[in-house]
Design an enzyme around this catalytic site. Structure first.
Site, PDB file in Angstrom:
ATOM      1  N   THR A  71       0.882  -1.039   0.354  1.00 47.57           N
ATOM      2  CA  THR A  71      -0.016  -0.275   0.027  1.00 47.57           C
ATOM      3  C   THR A  71       0.850   1.169   0.110  1.00 47.57           C
ATOM      4  O   THR A  71       1.851   1.576   1.011  1.00 47.57           O
ATOM      5  CB  THR A  71      -0.941  -0.044   1.140  1.00 47.57           C
ATOM      6  OG1 THR A  71      -1.606  -1.027   0.998  1.00 47.57           O
ATOM      7  CG2 THR A  71      -1.645   1.007   1.427  1.00 47.57           C
TER       8      THR A  71
ATOM      9  N   HIS B 103      -7.403 -11.222  -0.790  1.00 44.03           N
ATOM     10  CA  HIS B 103      -6.741 -10.453   0.908  1.00 44.03           C
ATOM     11  C   HIS B 103      -7.210 -11.085   2.001  1.00 44.03           C
ATOM     12  O   HIS B 103      -8.662 -10.589   2.185  1.00 44.03           O
ATOM     13  CB  HIS B 103      -6.601  -8.880   0.735  1.00 44.03           C
ATOM     14  CG  HIS B 103      -5.311  -8.978   1.701  1.00 44.03           C
ATOM     15  ND1 HIS B 103      -5.048  -9.404   2.556  1.00 44.03           N
ATOM     16  CD2 HIS B 103      -5.038  -7.210   1.434  1.00 44.03           C
ATOM     17  CE1 HIS B 103      -4.288  -8.404   3.277  1.00 44.03           C
ATOM     18  NE2 HIS B 103      -4.566  -7.312   2.436  1.00 44.03           N
TER      19      HIS B 103
ATOM     20  N   ASN C 249      -4.121 -10.344   7.519  1.00 42.72           N
ATOM     21  CA  ASN C 249      -3.613  -8.882   8.270  1.00 42.72           C
ATOM     22  C   ASN C 249      -4.491  -8.218   9.362  1.00 42.72           C
ATOM     23  O   ASN C 249      -5.033  -7.028   8.968  1.00 42.72           O
ATOM     24  CB  ASN C 249      -3.401  -7.500   7.275  1.00 42.72           C
ATOM     25  CG  ASN C 249      -1.764  -8.521   6.753  1.00 42.72           C
ATOM     26  OD1 ASN C 249      -1.453  -9.387   7.584  1.00 42.72           O
ATOM     27  ND2 ASN C 249      -1.157  -7.919   5.404  1.00 42.72           N
TER      28      ASN C 249
ATOM     29  N   TYR D  76      -7.918  -8.062   8.190  1.00 43.36           N
ATOM     30  CA  TYR D  76      -9.544  -7.265   7.524  1.00 43.36           C
ATOM     31  C   TYR D  76     -10.463  -8.420   7.095  1.00 43.36           C
ATOM     32  O   TYR D  76     -10.428  -8.556   7.753  1.00 43.36           O
ATOM     33  CB  TYR D  76      -8.343  -6.759   6.160  1.00 43.36           C
ATOM     34  CG  TYR D  76      -7.378  -5.310   5.882  1.00 43.36           C
ATOM     35  CD1 TYR D  76      -8.076  -4.545   6.239  1.00 43.36           C
ATOM     36  CD2 TYR D  76      -6.143  -6.029   5.251  1.00 43.36           C
ATOM     37  CE1 TYR D  76      -6.101  -3.754   6.438  1.00 43.36           C
ATOM     38  CE2 TYR D  76      -5.596  -5.041   5.257  1.00 43.36           C
ATOM     39  CZ  TYR D  76      -5.768  -3.969   5.836  1.00 43.36           C
ATOM     40  OH  TYR D  76      -4.503  -3.521   6.057  1.00 43.36           O
TER      41      TYR D  76
ATOM     42  N   ASN E   9      -3.906  -5.247  13.074  1.00 44.68           N
ATOM     43  CA  ASN E   9      -4.703  -4.665  13.121  1.00 44.68           C
ATOM     44  C   ASN E   9      -5.838  -5.602  13.874  1.00 44.68           C
ATOM     45  O   ASN E   9      -6.632  -5.909  13.694  1.00 44.68           O
ATOM     46  CB  ASN E   9      -5.209  -4.540  11.271  1.00 44.68           C
ATOM     47  CG  ASN E   9      -4.608  -3.483  10.437  1.00 44.68           C
ATOM     48  OD1 ASN E   9      -4.492  -2.414  11.629  1.00 44.68           O
ATOM     49  ND2 ASN E   9      -4.420  -3.704   8.930  1.00 44.68           N
TER      50      ASN E   9
END
Length: 361
Positions: free
Chosen positions: A25, A174, A177, A179, A234
């Site tokens: 990112t 994805h 992490n 999400y 996260n």
């Protein structure tokens, strides 16, 4: 010749080397979260990678969690990404797009109509996001209603179709992490008592439905997925990740996905985090290509490929400051250091202005 520089067959693609550019990112999308010409140049500079996995890209407006991250849900975004893929292909590269929904890792200022971000359960993550040029606490989410979940699956399916329309060679879901898909997997963020919560099978349901939908749309040989079994990124937490991820990988194997991209340890940090986890148990459950990631040196990468543990090795931050990373690794040349101050947001500085080894010499 080093194992790193031997070809590998990834579905219909013949990769010239085993080096993957990991998704990174960089917060440089333009107005409307549209990829820019500068992004096309950035990826084109790195086309010698065996495979580029382009940065995480939201599949719907609600999926955005950071400012200036690209999407794949509008005609303008598809056209912007087409410039990127055309540039990479013109320079001999191969490129997948990472499909993303951040779930609760977002801020109301980034959400349509300032609404709350969505999540499996209404539990705020102890993490930050990037808004207004700085990192701020994420907002409190709301729990997705059961009838909303098919729309999430549909957004991934449409995102995959749009990625192929934009010229990508495939997509990476994805699932890592902390999400949205990872949030559903883990008992630290998923307290649901319906079909999508409770048992391992229920918590894995959304991820597997998304994988099946994407593979059904564009083909399993063009569909990969990224997982991060033990990372705390996260606020990702699970009380017993080993059986959870063994089940997930077994089910993904049944879908015949082309690869699993595995983050070992703490994302972007300590490789030994969660040291008791048995990654080999996952590897033995999957017949497709196996990509490993996190803190690999050239020597570690060669050992992983040479032993058969991995088929491909993904490098992240070293690709930021070394557009010709493959050449540098092949020549065992020194690597340029990255300027952390330019990682997120901005323009060409710290993005497309890192010289190649040839230019530096």
């Amino acid at each position: 010749m080093s194992a790193l520089f031997t070809p590998h067959q990834l579905g219909p693609l013949t990769l010239p080397n085993r080096i993957v550019m990991a998704p990174l990112t960089r917060n440089r999308a333009g107005a409307g979260n549209v990829p820019t010409e500068l992004m096309a140049e950035y990826y084109g500079q790195r086309a010698e990678a065996g495979l580029i996995v382009a940065e995480a890209t939201q599949v719907c407006p609600e999926g955005q969690g950071y400012e200036a991250t690209p999407g794949i849900h509008s005609d303008a975004q598809i056209a912007g990404w087409k410039r990127v893929t055309d540039t990479v292909h013109a320079r001999g590269g191969r490129i997948f797009l990472q499909l993303w929904h951040v779930g609760r890792v977002s801020h109301v200022s980034l959400q349509p109509n300032g609404q709350k971000p969505v999540a499996p359960s209404a539990i705020r993550a102890d993490t930050k996001t990037f808004v207004g040029g700085e990192f701020v606490d994420v907002s409190e989410p709301r729990a997705l209603e059961l009838q909303e979940i098919p729309g999430i699956v549909a957004a991934y399916r449409t995102g995959a179709a749009n990625a192929i329309a934009a010229g990508f060679d495939g997509v990476e879901i994805h699932g890592a992490n902390g999400y949205l898909l990872d949030q559903f997997l883990r008992d630290g963020s998923n307290r649901r008592d319906d079909l999508y919560g409770g048992s391992i099978e229920n918590r894995a349901r959304l991820m597997l439905q998304v994988a099946q939908a994407v593979a059904g749309e564009i083909g399993p040989r063009r569909t990969g997925i990224r997982l991060s079994p033990v990372t705390p990124a996260n606020d990702a937490r699970d009380s017993n990740p080993q059986p959870l991820f063994e089940y997930v990988v077994e089910q993904l194997d049944r879908l015949d996905l082309v690869y699993i991209h595995l983050i070992e340890g703490q994302t972007g940090g300590d490789r030994n985090f969660g040291a008791g986890f048995d990654y080999g148990a996952l590897r033995r459950r999957f017949r497709g290509s196996w990509i490993v990631n996190n803190g690999y040196s050239a020597e570690m990468a060669e050992a992983a490929i040479g032993s058969g543990y991995a088929d491909l090795v993904a490098f992240g931050r070293s690709f930021i400051s070394n557009p010709d990373l493959v050449t540098r690794l092949r020549r065992r040349a020194p690597l340029a250091k990255a300027n952390r101050a330019t990682f997120y947001g901005g323009g060409a500085e710290g993005y497309t202005d890192y010289p190649t080894l040839e230019a530096a010499e």
